[in-house]
Design a protein around this motif. Structure first.
Motif, PDB file in Angstrom:
ATOM      1  N   LEU A   1       0.746  -1.179   0.027  1.00 38.50           N
ATOM      2  CA  LEU A   1      -0.002  -0.034  -0.012  1.00 38.50           C
ATOM      3  C   LEU A   1       0.949   1.139  -0.067  1.00 38.50           C
ATOM      4  O   LEU A   1       0.572   2.147  -0.787  1.00 38.50           O
ATOM      5  CB  LEU A   1      -0.937  -0.005   1.048  1.00 38.50           C
ATOM      6  N   ILE A   2       2.062   1.255   0.898  1.00 46.18           N
ATOM      7  CA  ILE A   2       2.745   2.312   0.821  1.00 46.18           C
ATOM      8  C   ILE A   2       3.603   2.403  -0.416  1.00 46.18           C
ATOM      9  O   ILE A   2       3.660   3.808  -1.037  1.00 46.18           O
ATOM     10  CB  ILE A   2       3.886   2.371   1.915  1.00 46.18           C
ATOM     11  N   MET A   3       4.068   1.475  -0.954  1.00 49.13           N
ATOM     12  CA  MET A   3       4.558   1.724  -2.540  1.00 49.13           C
ATOM     13  C   MET A   3       3.596   2.032  -3.221  1.00 49.13           C
ATOM     14  O   MET A   3       4.056   2.752  -4.399  1.00 49.13           O
ATOM     15  CB  MET A   3       5.152   0.208  -2.937  1.00 49.13           C
ATOM     16  N   VAL A   4       2.347   1.622  -3.336  1.00 49.82           N
ATOM     17  CA  VAL A   4       1.303   2.298  -4.216  1.00 49.82           C
ATOM     18  C   VAL A   4       1.127   3.748  -4.220  1.00 49.82           C
ATOM     19  O   VAL A   4       1.081   4.470  -5.211  1.00 49.82           O
ATOM     20  CB  VAL A   4      -0.059   1.685  -3.932  1.00 49.82           C
TER      21      VAL A   4
ATOM     22  N   PHE B   1       8.173  -8.250  -7.212  1.00 52.98           N
ATOM     23  CA  PHE B   1       6.786  -8.546  -7.361  1.00 52.98           C
ATOM     24  C   PHE B   1       5.881  -7.582  -6.949  1.00 52.98           C
ATOM     25  O   PHE B   1       5.084  -7.085  -7.565  1.00 52.98           O
ATOM     26  CB  PHE B   1       6.464  -9.735  -6.616  1.00 52.98           C
ATOM     27  N   LEU B   2       6.474  -6.975  -5.467  1.00 57.58           N
ATOM     28  CA  LEU B   2       5.592  -6.022  -4.972  1.00 57.58           C
ATOM     29  C   LEU B   2       5.615  -4.775  -5.940  1.00 57.58           C
ATOM     30  O   LEU B   2       4.578  -3.899  -5.656  1.00 57.58           O
ATOM     31  CB  LEU B   2       6.219  -5.663  -3.431  1.00 57.58           C
ATOM     32  N   SER B   3       6.828  -4.322  -6.296  1.00 51.46           N
ATOM     33  CA  SER B   3       7.126  -3.153  -7.028  1.00 51.46           C
ATOM     34  C   SER B   3       6.243  -3.241  -8.335  1.00 51.46           C
ATOM     35  O   SER B   3       5.203  -2.204  -8.521  1.00 51.46           O
ATOM     36  CB  SER B   3       8.349  -2.956  -7.354  1.00 51.46           C
ATOM     37  N   VAL B   4       5.992  -4.355  -9.012  1.00 51.87           N
ATOM     38  CA  VAL B   4       5.215  -4.360 -10.416  1.00 51.87           C
ATOM     39  C   VAL B   4       3.834  -4.406 -10.125  1.00 51.87           C
ATOM     40  O   VAL B   4       3.259  -3.468 -10.571  1.00 51.87           O
ATOM     41  CB  VAL B   4       5.536  -5.735 -10.798  1.00 51.87           C
TER      42      VAL B   4
ATOM     43  N   GLY C   1       8.593   4.864 -18.071  1.00 51.94           N
ATOM     44  CA  GLY C   1       9.970   5.597 -18.205  1.00 51.94           C
ATOM     45  C   GLY C   1       9.977   5.704 -16.569  1.00 51.94           C
ATOM     46  O   GLY C   1      11.077   5.309 -15.887  1.00 51.94           O
ATOM     47  N   CYS C   2       8.831   6.358 -16.041  1.00 48.25           N
ATOM     48  CA  CYS C   2       9.042   6.504 -14.746  1.00 48.25           C
ATOM     49  C   CYS C   2       8.803   5.160 -13.636  1.00 48.25           C
ATOM     50  O   CYS C   2       9.460   5.185 -12.727  1.00 48.25           O
ATOM     51  CB  CYS C   2       7.706   7.477 -14.281  1.00 48.25           C
ATOM     52  N   SER C   3       7.908   4.219 -14.282  1.00 41.52           N
ATOM     53  CA  SER C   3       7.897   3.160 -13.746  1.00 41.52           C
ATOM     54  C   SER C   3       9.159   2.111 -13.655  1.00 41.52           C
ATOM     55  O   SER C   3       9.285   1.470 -12.481  1.00 41.52           O
ATOM     56  CB  SER C   3       6.772   2.125 -14.247  1.00 41.52           C
TER      57      SER C   3
END
Length: 362
Positions: free
Chosen positions: A20-23, A294-297, A329-331
Motif C-alpha cells: 500500500l505504501i509503495m502504491v 513482485f511488490l513493485s510491479v 519510463g517513470c515506472s
C-alpha cells in the motif's frame, strides 16, 4: 521465487501494508510527473507543437519572443537566405480579451502568422478564417465561455474579432493562443507609428547546419528548445518540479530500503537455518529481490491505474499530461530504485552466520 511467494502468502497483512505504501509513493511520483509535464506543455505548447526548428530574434533578447522586435527589412533579408517556404514571420504579443457586451477579461497570447505557412495551426473544430476579423483560438478558451462564432474584443484597441475555428495544444505562457493574420496583427500590435508593421521573430524550418550558416548581422539565432527555455518562468517552474520528483525517488529509495531491511532483520534466524540446511546466499538473495520486484510491479500497475483514472476526471483547466511512454519510463526508474533499496538487505543476508543464527533460534 518459490520461497518469496510462500512468504508473501504467509504474512499477508505485513506485505499488504508495504504494498500500500509503495502504491501511494508510485501514485505520487506519477502524478507529480504528469503535473510537471502538463505545466511545461501549458507554458509553451504553441512553440513545441509547431514545425519551426529555429527562430531569428533581436540581439540581446535573451531568447524571449516578447522582448524581440524585427523590422520588415531584417525579416526580408533572412527570407532571401533561407527561402520563403522554409521561413515565415511571426508576431507574438500578450493581450486581454472580453466578450463585446461584458467585462469578463481573459488573458491570451496573440500569434501573428502567415495563414498559409508551416506555422498555421491544425484546426480541430470549425473552419479556416476567411476575413481579417476572423481568428483561430486554442480550445482552452472555451473554459472562459467562448465557442464557435463567438466574438472577442481586444481590451487594448477595442477591435472585435470572431472565432471561426479552434485548435488544440496551442498555449503560450499559460494563456490560450489566438492566431491572427497580418491584417489583424497590424490592428492589435501595440507599437509607435514609426515601428508599425514590425514583427517579433522569423521562424525557420531548416536543419542545424543551414541555420548556423546564416548571416545574421545584428540578429541572433535560437533553437526551438532555447525559445521554450526563454519563456518567463518556464525554467524556474520546471526546475522546481523536477527537483520535487528527484526527491520523491530518493525518499522512495530510503523508505523501501528501511522497510525491507527491518523485515530482513526479523527473519535473520530463519535465513541462518536455511543456510545451515544448504541454501545458498544467492538463492536467498534472489528470494528477496523477487519479493521486491513482485511488490513493485503490482504497486506500479495499481499506481498507474489510479493516475490515469484520476487524469480522466480532472477538470480541463488542470494542466496534467502523462503519456504512456513517460509513465513507463517513470515506472522502470521506480522499479530500479526499489531494487537498489533492497541491496542493504542482501548485504545483511550475505553476512549471516548459520551457526550463530541457529544458536539464537534454539
Amino acid at each position: 521465487m518459490f520461497l518469496a511467494l510462500r512468504e508473501l502468502k504467509h504474512a499477508k497483512l505485513r506485505y499488504f501494508l508495504i504494498g500500500l505504501i509503495m502504491v501511494l509513493i508510485a501514485w505520487l511520483v506519477l502524478f507529480v510527473t504528469g503535473l510537471a509535464n502538463g505545466l511545461a506543455n501549458d507554458n509553451g505548447a504553441a512553440i513545441s507543437s509547431n514545425q519551426a526548428t529555429y527562430y531569428v530574434l533581436q540581439k540581446d533578447s535573451d531568447n524571449r519572443l516578447t522582448r524581440s522586435n524585427l523590422t520588415k527589412v531584417e525579416t526580408e533579408e533572412i527570407a532571401k537566405q533561407v527561402g520563403k517556404s522554409d521561413s515565415t514571420n511571426l508576431g507574438v504579443q500578450m493581450g486581454t480579451v472580453t466578450p463585446p457586451a461584458k467585462d469578463k477579461k481573459t488573458d491570451i497570447a496573440y500569434f501573428g502568422i502567415d495563414k498559409s505557412s508551416f506555422m498555421k495551426p491544425e484546426i480541430t473544430e470549425g473552419k479556416a478564417p476567411q476575413t481579417k476579423n476572423e481568428v483561430i483560438a486554442d480550445i482552452s478558451l472555451k473554459e472562459s465561455g467562448y465557442k464557435l462564432k463567438s466574438e472577442i474584443k481586444d481590451s487594448a484597441t477595442g477591435n472585435v474579432f470572431q472565432i471561426t475555428a479552434f485548435t488544440k495544444n496551442n498555449t503560450f505562457s499559460h494563456s490560450p493562443v489566438i492566431f491572427v493574420g497580418w491584417d489583424a496583427w497590424e490592428m492589435i500590435h501595440q507599437t509607435n507609428q514609426a515601428a508599425k508593421g514590425e514583427y517579433t521573430a522569423v521562424a525557420l524550418n531548416v536543419s542545424k547546419s543551414k541555420a548556423e550558416s546564416l548571416s545574421l548581422g545584428k540578429l541572433e539565432l535560437a533553437s526551438s528548445k532555447e525559445v521554450l527555455q526563454g519563456i518567463p518562468g518556464y525554467s524556474e517552474e520546471q526546475g522546481s518540479l523536477l527537483m520535487m520528483i528527484a526527491f520523491l525517488f530518493v525518499i522512495a529509495a530510503f523508505v523501501l530500503a528501511a522497510f525491507f531491511y527491518v523485515i530482513t532483520i526479523q527473519k535473520i534466524n530463519q535465513f541462518g537455518v536455511l543456510k545451515a540446511v544448504g541454501a545458498r546466499t544467492a538463492y536467498l538473495g534472489r528470494s528477496i529481490v523477487s519479493q521486491v520486484v513482485f511488490l513493485s510491479v503490482v504497486s506500479l500497475l495499481i499506481g498507474n491505474a489510479f493516475t490515469f483514472g484520476l487524469a480522466a476526471i480532472l477538470p480541463a483547466s488542470m494542466p496534467f499530461t502523462l503519456s504512456p511512454l513517460l509513465a513507463i519510463g517513470c515506472s522502470v526508474l521506480f522499479l530500479a530504485v526499489a531494487v537498489a533499496g533492497s541491496m542493504l538487505s542482501l548485504y545483511r543476508v550475505a553476512k549471516v552466520d548459520a551457526l550463530e543464527a541457529i544458536g539464537r533460534a534454539i
